[in-house]
Scaffold this motif. Structure first.
Motif, short mmCIF file in Angstrom:
data_model
loop_
_atom_site.label_atom_id
_atom_site.label_comp_id
_atom_site.label_asym_id
_atom_site.label_seq_id
_atom_site.Cartn_x
_atom_site.Cartn_y
_atom_site.Cartn_z
N ALA A 62 -3.02 2.58 1.65
CA ALA A 62 -2.56 1.68 0.59
C ALA A 62 -1.57 2.39 -0.33
CB ALA A 62 -3.76 1.17 -0.22
N ARG A 63 -1.85 3.64 -0.63
CA ARG A 63 -0.96 4.43 -1.49
C ARG A 63 0.41 4.61 -0.85
NH1 ARG A 63 0.12 10.11 -2.21
NH2 ARG A 63 0.60 10.58 -4.42
N GLU A 64 0.43 4.90 0.44
CA GLU A 64 1.70 5.09 1.14
C GLU A 64 2.58 3.85 1.05
OE1 GLU A 64 0.03 8.18 4.61
OE2 GLU A 64 0.43 6.06 5.06
N VAL A 65 1.98 2.69 1.22
CA VAL A 65 2.73 1.43 1.16
C VAL A 65 3.29 1.19 -0.24
CG1 VAL A 65 2.49 -1.09 1.30
CG2 VAL A 65 1.52 0.35 3.09
N LEU A 66 2.49 1.48 -1.25
CA LEU A 66 2.93 1.26 -2.63
C LEU A 66 4.04 2.22 -3.02
CD1 LEU A 66 -0.60 0.64 -4.12
CD2 LEU A 66 1.30 -0.97 -4.29
N LEU A 67 3.94 3.48 -2.60
CA LEU A 67 5.00 4.45 -2.89
C LEU A 67 6.29 4.06 -2.17
CD1 LEU A 67 3.01 7.81 -2.70
CD2 LEU A 67 4.01 6.77 -4.75
N LYS A 68 6.17 3.60 -0.94
CA LYS A 68 7.35 3.17 -0.18
C LYS A 68 8.03 1.98 -0.84
CE LYS A 68 8.81 1.98 4.51
NZ LYS A 68 8.35 1.76 5.92
N LEU B 154 -7.53 6.51 10.46
CA LEU B 154 -6.12 6.41 10.11
C LEU B 154 -5.39 5.46 11.05
CD1 LEU B 154 -5.23 10.10 9.20
CD2 LEU B 154 -5.28 8.13 7.66
N LYS B 155 -5.67 5.57 12.36
CA LYS B 155 -5.03 4.69 13.33
C LYS B 155 -5.44 3.24 13.12
CE LYS B 155 -4.19 4.17 18.28
NZ LYS B 155 -4.49 4.71 19.65
N ASN B 156 -6.71 3.05 12.75
CA ASN B 156 -7.24 1.70 12.51
C ASN B 156 -6.49 1.00 11.38
OD1 ASN B 156 -9.24 -0.45 12.83
ND2 ASN B 156 -10.17 0.29 10.94
N LEU B 157 -5.96 1.79 10.44
CA LEU B 157 -5.29 1.22 9.27
C LEU B 157 -3.77 1.24 9.37
CD1 LEU B 157 -7.60 2.86 6.58
CD2 LEU B 157 -7.50 0.43 7.14
N ASP B 158 -3.25 1.61 10.54
CA ASP B 158 -1.80 1.61 10.73
C ASP B 158 -1.23 0.22 10.47
OD1 ASP B 158 -1.52 4.25 11.29
OD2 ASP B 158 -1.42 4.02 13.47
N ASP B 159 -0.18 0.16 9.65
CA ASP B 159 0.50 -1.10 9.35
C ASP B 159 -0.48 -2.17 8.88
OD1 ASP B 159 2.87 -2.60 9.13
OD2 ASP B 159 2.49 -3.57 11.06
N CYS B 160 -1.47 -1.74 8.11
CA CYS B 160 -2.53 -2.67 7.67
C CYS B 160 -2.18 -3.38 6.36
CB CYS B 160 -3.84 -1.90 7.52
SG CYS B 160 -5.23 -2.89 6.96
N PHE B 161 -1.52 -2.66 5.44
CA PHE B 161 -1.24 -3.20 4.12
C PHE B 161 0.24 -3.51 3.92
CE2 PHE B 161 -4.95 -0.33 3.45
CZ PHE B 161 -5.87 -1.30 3.09
N GLU B 162 0.51 -4.44 3.03
CA GLU B 162 1.88 -4.74 2.63
C GLU B 162 1.89 -5.13 1.15
OE1 GLU B 162 3.56 -8.06 4.64
OE2 GLU B 162 1.87 -9.41 4.21
N VAL B 163 2.99 -4.83 0.48
CA VAL B 163 3.19 -5.22 -0.92
C VAL B 163 3.87 -6.58 -0.92
CG1 VAL B 163 4.29 -4.63 -3.10
CG2 VAL B 163 3.35 -2.81 -1.64
N THR B 164 3.26 -7.55 -1.57
CA THR B 164 3.77 -8.91 -1.50
C THR B 164 5.02 -9.12 -2.34
OG1 THR B 164 2.28 -9.57 -3.32
CG2 THR B 164 1.47 -9.85 -1.06
N VAL C 105 0.42 3.15 -10.71
CA VAL C 105 -0.54 2.24 -10.08
C VAL C 105 -1.88 2.94 -9.88
CG1 VAL C 105 -1.03 0.80 -8.06
CG2 VAL C 105 1.33 1.03 -8.87
N VAL C 106 -2.97 2.20 -10.13
CA VAL C 106 -4.31 2.67 -9.80
C VAL C 106 -4.88 1.68 -8.78
CG1 VAL C 106 -6.63 3.21 -10.62
CG2 VAL C 106 -4.66 3.64 -12.10
N ILE C 107 -5.17 2.15 -7.57
CA ILE C 107 -5.80 1.29 -6.57
C ILE C 107 -7.30 1.58 -6.56
CG2 ILE C 107 -3.91 0.72 -5.02
CD1 ILE C 107 -4.36 3.24 -3.48
N VAL C 108 -8.10 0.52 -6.52
CA VAL C 108 -9.55 0.66 -6.69
C VAL C 108 -10.27 0.20 -5.43
CG1 VAL C 108 -11.54 0.06 -8.11
CG2 VAL C 108 -9.25 0.20 -9.15
N ASP C 109 -11.22 1.02 -4.97
CA ASP C 109 -12.07 0.68 -3.83
C ASP C 109 -13.52 0.95 -4.20
OD1 ASP C 109 -12.68 -0.25 -1.32
OD2 ASP C 109 -11.77 1.40 -0.22
N ASP C 110 -14.46 0.44 -3.39
CA ASP C 110 -15.86 0.66 -3.73
C ASP C 110 -16.35 2.04 -3.28
OD1 ASP C 110 -15.75 -0.02 -1.07
OD2 ASP C 110 -17.20 -1.66 -1.18
N VAL C 111 -16.20 2.35 -1.99
CA VAL C 111 -16.69 3.63 -1.47
C VAL C 111 -15.57 4.35 -0.74
CG1 VAL C 111 -18.35 4.77 0.05
CG2 VAL C 111 -19.04 2.74 -1.25
#
Length: 227
Positions: free
Chosen positions: A208-214, A172-182, A192-198
């Protein structure tokens, strides 16, 4: 930009098919991979040759994301692990096609106007690998499909170390402030459906979900190929 991104993925797929052929001549594929590439999506998910092997995921999800995440296949199965590896590191067009068919079946359960967004790679990882494996799978969806595929709406702001090397808290810490919605206006009020491999702990999908909801998304579902 969206049309250019899709065109670029198509060009990459053709290039990787040529590369696959070249690599096959230099490094012959093992028997399991050869067997995988002869399977249809149905045979892959439910077992080939009448063996009746069920590779679909029927287990429990991490508590933090149990209400909003789903997985198609079980990562405990060695064929699933091999298929993911072949797609991720060997750029297998055949595996992308199999996963694409399974993804279509899963997406059919959700609203037709949903935005479908792949988990993005960092710029460093994309340069190293040359492509995003989830984008290759989304490219397999039939033309004129009813989902709105958005390849550039979610951006990974910086490179992170592989999640597999970290504890749950470190992930969780590694992904802090990692994503942004352009472009937040494009997600306001959308499903929204976000897709990942594993998915392991669900940390990547969760951030990713938190950023999209925000940004204003109405509802966000996380979907992994395997868990």
């Amino acid at each position: 930009m969206k049309r250019f991104a899709k065109w670029l993925v198509r060009v990459q797929i053709k290039s990787y098919r040529l590369l696959d052929t070249f690599l096959d001549l230099l490094f012959p594929k093992n028997l399991m991979v050869q067997e995988l590439e002869k399977m249809s999506a149905v045979e892959f998910a439910n077992g080939s040759g009448g063996h009746g092997v069920d590779r679909l995921f029927h287990g429990h999800y991490p508590p933090e994301c149990a209400e909003w995440c789903r997985a198609i296949l079980t990562y405990r199965d060695r064929y699933v692990r091999t298929a993911v590896w072949e797609l991720k590191y060997r750029k297998s067009a055949k595996i992308a096609s199999i996963f694409g068919e399974l993804l279509v079946q899963e997406l059919a359960k959700y609203a037709g106007d949903s935005l479908v967004i792949p988990i993005p790679l960092s710029e460093k990882r994309r340069r190293e690998r040359g492509y995003n494996q989830i984008e290759l799978i989304l490219e397999q969806l039939p033309a004129g499909n009813r989902w709105n595929i958005e390849l550039d709406l979610l951006h990974r702001k910086h490179h992170t170390v592989p999640q597999t090397k970290l504890s749950r808290a470190e992930r969780l810490k590694n992904l802090d402030d990692c994503f942004e919605v352009t472009d937040p206006q494009r997600v306001v009020g959308k499903n929204v459906v976000i897709v990942d491999d594993v998915m392991t702990t669900g940390s990547t999908l969760r951030r990713a979900r938190e950023v999209l909801l925000k940004a204003g998304a109405k509802e966000v579902l996380g979907l992994a190929l395997a868990h």
